[in-house]
Write an enzyme that holds these catalytic residues in place. Sequence first.
Site, PDB file in Angstrom:
ATOM      1  N   HIS A   1      41.206  47.143  42.499  1.00 42.59           N
ATOM      2  CA  HIS A   1      40.672  48.279  41.745  1.00 42.59           C
ATOM      3  C   HIS A   1      41.538  49.518  41.984  1.00 42.59           C
ATOM      4  O   HIS A   1      41.041  50.641  41.961  1.00 42.59           O
ATOM      5  CB  HIS A   1      39.235  48.570  42.168  1.00 42.59           C
TER       6      HIS A   1
ATOM      7  N   GLU B   1      32.774  38.654  40.903  1.00 40.72           N
ATOM      8  CA  GLU B   1      33.893  38.457  39.979  1.00 40.72           C
ATOM      9  C   GLU B   1      34.775  37.250  40.321  1.00 40.72           C
ATOM     10  O   GLU B   1      35.948  37.209  39.958  1.00 40.72           O
ATOM     11  CB  GLU B   1      34.738  39.716  39.917  1.00 40.72           C
TER      12      GLU B   1
ATOM     13  N   HIS C   1      39.031  49.578  35.175  1.00 41.78           N
ATOM     14  CA  HIS C   1      38.574  48.674  36.238  1.00 41.78           C
ATOM     15  C   HIS C   1      39.640  48.418  37.296  1.00 41.78           C
ATOM     16  O   HIS C   1      39.405  48.621  38.478  1.00 41.78           O
ATOM     17  CB  HIS C   1      38.123  47.360  35.586  1.00 41.78           C
TER      18      HIS C   1
ATOM     19  N   HIS D   1      42.872  40.421  42.866  1.00 41.92           N
ATOM     20  CA  HIS D   1      42.184  41.368  41.974  1.00 41.92           C
ATOM     21  C   HIS D   1      41.964  42.664  42.735  1.00 41.92           C
ATOM     22  O   HIS D   1      41.366  42.671  43.817  1.00 41.92           O
ATOM     23  CB  HIS D   1      40.846  40.814  41.498  1.00 41.92           C
TER      24      HIS D   1
END
Length: 279
Positions: free
Chosen positions: A142, A121, A210, A140
């Site tokens: 989760h 990603e 996500h 980023h």
Amino acid sequence: MSGLRTGVLAAVCVALCAAIVLPAARPAPKPSPQAAASIPPASSLANDPKLIEDLVYANRILYQQEVLDGFGHVSVRSDKDPSHFLMSRSMAPALVTSNDIMEYDRDGEPVDAHGRNSYVERYIHAAIYRVRPDVKAIVHSHSPDIIPYSVTGTVLRPVYHVSAFLRLGAPIFDTHEGFGDTDMLIRDNKLGDGLAKVLGSSGVALIRGHGFVAVADSTPIVVYRAIYTQLNARVQMDGMKLGTIKYLTPGEAVKAQAIVEATVGRPWELWKSQVGKIE
């Protein structure tokens, strides 16, 4: 005769001892020149060592604060080439060292991988850096605290002053809209561009089913935003159980964000001290 026998026995004992001890005393084998060259030292990057050090700390801090686990990643914009960015090779954030940091181009491709794997990603980062010149660092995560807000339509909004950067709420990027059934990963630049468009000028965007992405103009601030995005999600959830929440007004959010983010150096130094010395 007994003297001869004693001498022979002594010689045999010496030989046996040598056979047992000497192999254990051998130094560990050194890696071949090819293996050693496969992972270049961090000094091979032309970037400010402090930028790389802060990136390593960001990975370790976000793991310690339980924003990242074995997954998730952090990046910073290159100080040498603003169209490029720095991020670790594909590995657990808690284990990142300076020698794991790699340089990526504007399309999210490694400049010199040296056989190392990259995060799938990485296009999240590439796409946002392309359209947000103000962004210098990206996280980023989760985080499971965020997922309920990404799938229910309940807007994640600032409940208290330290999460004022959420302003009017975090927008939600739904990969199913426009891309159909995917594996839920942002694995190419088309998906990355879609996320960047939804993020717009916000500091945080959620990704349906996500996680979330946080952006900022420095590494300490993006780490702070990622941590308090997760904490705000918890506080908001608790507040909704008790009754109707009175969120920060837009004016309050602007004023609170300015004063809190001006003092982010205080928790940043605390978080670094909790992590301790890094390689």
